[in-house]
Design a protein around this motif. Structure first.
Motif, PDB file in Angstrom:
ATOM      1  N   TYR A  88       0.868  -1.176   0.000  1.00 13.83           N
ATOM      2  CA  TYR A  88       0.000   0.000   0.000  1.00 13.83           C
ATOM      3  C   TYR A  88       0.908   1.230   0.000  1.00 13.83           C
ATOM      4  N   GLU A  89       0.359   2.361  -0.398  1.00 19.88           N
ATOM      5  CA  GLU A  89       1.208   3.553  -0.560  1.00 19.88           C
ATOM      6  C   GLU A  89       2.007   3.904   0.705  1.00 19.88           C
TER       7      GLU A  89
ATOM      8  N   GLU B  50       0.290  -1.292  -9.638  1.00 21.18           N
ATOM      9  CA  GLU B  50       0.440  -1.383  -8.189  1.00 21.18           C
ATOM     10  C   GLU B  50       1.854  -1.853  -7.849  1.00 21.18           C
ATOM     11  N   ASP B  51       2.306  -1.427  -6.665  1.00 21.71           N
ATOM     12  CA  ASP B  51       3.665  -1.775  -6.238  1.00 21.71           C
ATOM     13  C   ASP B  51       3.658  -3.048  -5.402  1.00 21.71           C
TER      14      ASP B  51
END
Ligand code: SF4
Ligand code: SF4
Length: 177
Positions: free
Chosen positions: A51-52, A74-75
């Protein structure tokens, strides 16, 4: 709707205050217990969704270009080939941060791990605006920490569900690498 547990007793989803003012619907057997088993590492064979806030935190303790990858915008923490037989995926890979001794280098050396790693072996979904938490299906088969202790999951949901989940646009954990 009520659900049967392994011994046939039934239970119903229940609303639990996990952090002050932050509730989740616990959709699993309330008698379920969990204690992570040393050296199990099964859940570390996955690439971890970041998540960020996790992505920003990770930048303080690792090289993002070495440790992360982007998929579908997404990372994720990337996976890499490991010199071990157990608990690697079909390609022999596991999480970049899984050390040879079976410990997580982020947890062991930085006393921190991404939210997604705290949630395991649970999963999070959103229904009608509520966070629902249940047991990840594959965990019943592979996670060695279920029902081996006295520590009831439902009494310790704050340890599995970081408060940041309530701040996210999409806290669902179904996305995998
Ligand atoms: S970050 Fe650590 S706890 Fe999470 S999957 Fe990787 S090795 Fe396991
Ligand atoms: S699969 Fe379960 S017991 Fe094994 S490391 Fe993960 S959380 Fe712990």
């Amino acid at each position: 709707m009520s659900q049967p547990n392994d011994s046939g007793a039934t239970w119903e989803p229940r609303r639990v205050e996990v952090h002050p003012g932050k509730e989740a619907v616990a959709d699993f057997d309330p008698s379920l217990t969990f204690e992570c088993v040393d050296e199990c590492t099964w859940c570390c064979q996955h690439g971890v969704l970041l998540y960020e806030p996790d992505f920003l935190e990770l930048a303080n303790c690792a090289s993002l270009s070495e440790a992360t990858t982007q998929v579908r915008g997404e990372d994720f923490i990337r996976k890499e080939e490991k010199d071990r037989e157990e608990h690697v995926d079909d390609e022999g890979e596991a999480c970049f941060f899984l050390r040879d001794d079976g410990l997580c280098s982020l947890h062991a050396e930085e006393d921190w791990k991404p939210a997604r790693c705290s949630v395991f072996p649970l999963s999070v979904s959103v229904e009608n605006g509520d966070i629902h938490v249940s047991v990840r299906e594959t965990a019943h088969e592979h996670c060695e920490g279920l029902n081996v202790s006295e520590r009831r999951v439902i009494d310790h949901l704050d340890a599995f569900l970081p408060a940041v989940l309530w701040e996210l646009d999409d806290p669902e954990t179904r996305r995998t690498l």
